[in-house]
Each structure stands twice: as structure tokens, then as C-alpha cells.
Enzyme design. Sequence first.
Site, PDB file in Angstrom:
ATOM      1  N   GLY A 195      43.504  36.727  49.367  1.00 34.23           N
ATOM      2  CA  GLY A 195      42.826  35.797  48.486  1.00 34.23           C
ATOM      3  C   GLY A 195      43.738  35.107  47.493  1.00 34.23           C
ATOM      4  O   GLY A 195      44.760  35.647  47.076  1.00 34.23           O
ATOM      5  N   HIS A 216      39.423  34.082  50.802  1.00 36.02           N
ATOM      6  CA  HIS A 216      38.751  33.324  49.752  1.00 36.02           C
ATOM      7  C   HIS A 216      39.738  32.705  48.763  1.00 36.02           C
ATOM      8  O   HIS A 216      40.739  33.305  48.389  1.00 36.02           O
ATOM      9  CB  HIS A 216      37.763  34.225  49.001  1.00 36.02           C
ATOM     10  CG  HIS A 216      38.389  35.432  48.387  1.00 36.02           C
ATOM     11  ND1 HIS A 216      38.964  35.421  47.137  1.00 36.02           N
ATOM     12  CD2 HIS A 216      38.531  36.692  48.837  1.00 36.02           C
ATOM     13  CE1 HIS A 216      39.421  36.611  46.840  1.00 36.02           C
ATOM     14  NE2 HIS A 216      39.185  37.416  47.867  1.00 36.02           N
ATOM     15  N   ASP A 217      39.455  31.466  48.400  1.00 36.74           N
ATOM     16  CA  ASP A 217      40.164  30.736  47.343  1.00 36.74           C
ATOM     17  C   ASP A 217      41.593  30.343  47.715  1.00 36.74           C
ATOM     18  O   ASP A 217      42.353  29.912  46.840  1.00 36.74           O
ATOM     19  CB  ASP A 217      40.178  31.541  46.034  1.00 36.74           C
ATOM     20  CG  ASP A 217      38.784  31.918  45.577  1.00 36.74           C
ATOM     21  OD1 ASP A 217      38.006  31.002  45.242  1.00 36.74           O
ATOM     22  OD2 ASP A 217      38.441  33.121  45.584  1.00 36.74           O
TER      23      ASP A 217
END
Length: 262
Positions: free
Chosen positions: A139, A121-122
Site C-alpha cells: 500500500g 491500495h493507494d
Amino acid sequence: MATIHPSAIVDPRAQLDSSVEVGAFSIIGPHVSIGAGTVVGPHVVIEGHTTIGKDNKFFQFSSIGAPPQDKKWDGEPTRLEVGDRNTVREFCTFNTGTVQDEGVTRLGNDNWISAYCHLAHDCQVGSNTIFSNNAQLAGHVEVGDWAILSGFAGVHQFCKIGAHAFIGMYTSLTQDVPPFVLVSGNPASAHGVNIEGMKRRGFTRPQIDGVRAAYKLIYRSGMTLEAAKAALVDQQHESPDAAADIGAMLTFLGSASRGIVR
């Protein structure tokens, strides 16, 4: 109409260009948009709020746009954005973002992502990168253009990898890597400048020499990082052909939040 195998499941709300191909047993979710010329192989799942550009190739068994592996995620409609002309090999996993960051995971253009790679994520990945088999990003990781991650390289959350950097096989990376720097090991350590990569991309000898001089100021001079940064400003004047490249190194050093591999 897109060319969709009869066994594939494509939600009628998904937006697929008429030239998209979807292979056998693949699943495309309702909030997915896929651009012209993209080929989705068999047994691929593309879900979430995912936007994919033109002329990408997804090989079999990848999971694209699944929810983030973050216990704080609470069902927010975060996103994944994939650019153009990317090759994504078997068993890759790309997750959407979280509201604790920008809410979006991004992959740029012309990247080569080998089998079993993970973009958590991200993550923000630039263009023209190469991820060898089993390269893994936790992440919030940032990867600059033309960076190379060798097989089984693992990157800790929030780390930054500069443009044209090279990460060696089995490297455990817990700090930032400035542009052009070659690192390897567990724990990671710096081993010079990615000269071969610079040659392949058309950097001139004066540019390479200037970047090497900048590397020596950071890693071989015995200076503190702050003193080395001040010396890099002078090095820009001494190496005018490499001034922009040294400037990129300076900018990176100013934004490094986890300290740099030294």
C-alpha cells in the site's frame, strides 16, 4: 452498444463506451466506467468505484477495483483510476484506495503490467512503466514514469521509486529509490545508473554523464546525504545538459520519507 459476450454480467448502471468489448464470463459492477476502445478479456472482474480510460487491454482472470486489503477499510466508497493504453496481463489484482490516504489508487498511461502483479491500495503509478511477472506493490507506494520492476520484485508500503529507476529481479525493497538508479538484491543495494534505459529513451551522452556524476556524489563520494544534496546543486551548473535531470533527483531526495537505498 458495447460488444458484450452473452455469458458476461454487466450491471446496467455501469458506463461503457459503445466500442468497449467484454469477454466471456466477465463481471462489470455498477460503479464502473470504461472508455473507448478498451477490451476486457474473459473471466475478468471489474468492480468498485473504478474509472478506466481508453484503449486498455485486460487479459483473463484479473481482479480490478476490489476492496483494499486493509483491515481499517470500513466500506468507504474509495476509488481506482486507470488511464489510457495500458496492457494488463493475466491474474493481476488492483485494489481501490483507503480514506487514510487520498482514497484513490492510480495507474497512468501506456503501462505494461505483466501477469500476477499486485497494485495495493493507494498506490500511485505513473506512465510508461514496466512491471514484469509477479512484481508486487504494498500500500501507498509511488512509482515514477518509465520505472521498471523486474520479476518477483517486492516493494514495502510507503516506498517511492523515482522515474527511470530499475528494480532487479527478486529485489526486496524497503527504502526509496532515486530517479535513474538501478537497484537489486535482498536487501536492496544500488548498482549504478540505468544507462541502457536512458539510451533507449533518447537521453543524450551529456545528460547521461551528468546523471552518472550525480550518482557518484550520492553513492561513491563518501559524503553524507545532506552534503551530497548540496554538491548536487553545484553539479547542475557543471552539467547544464543534465540540470533538469539532476534537479529531479534533488527534488526526490527532498521528499524521500523512508531513506534511500544506498
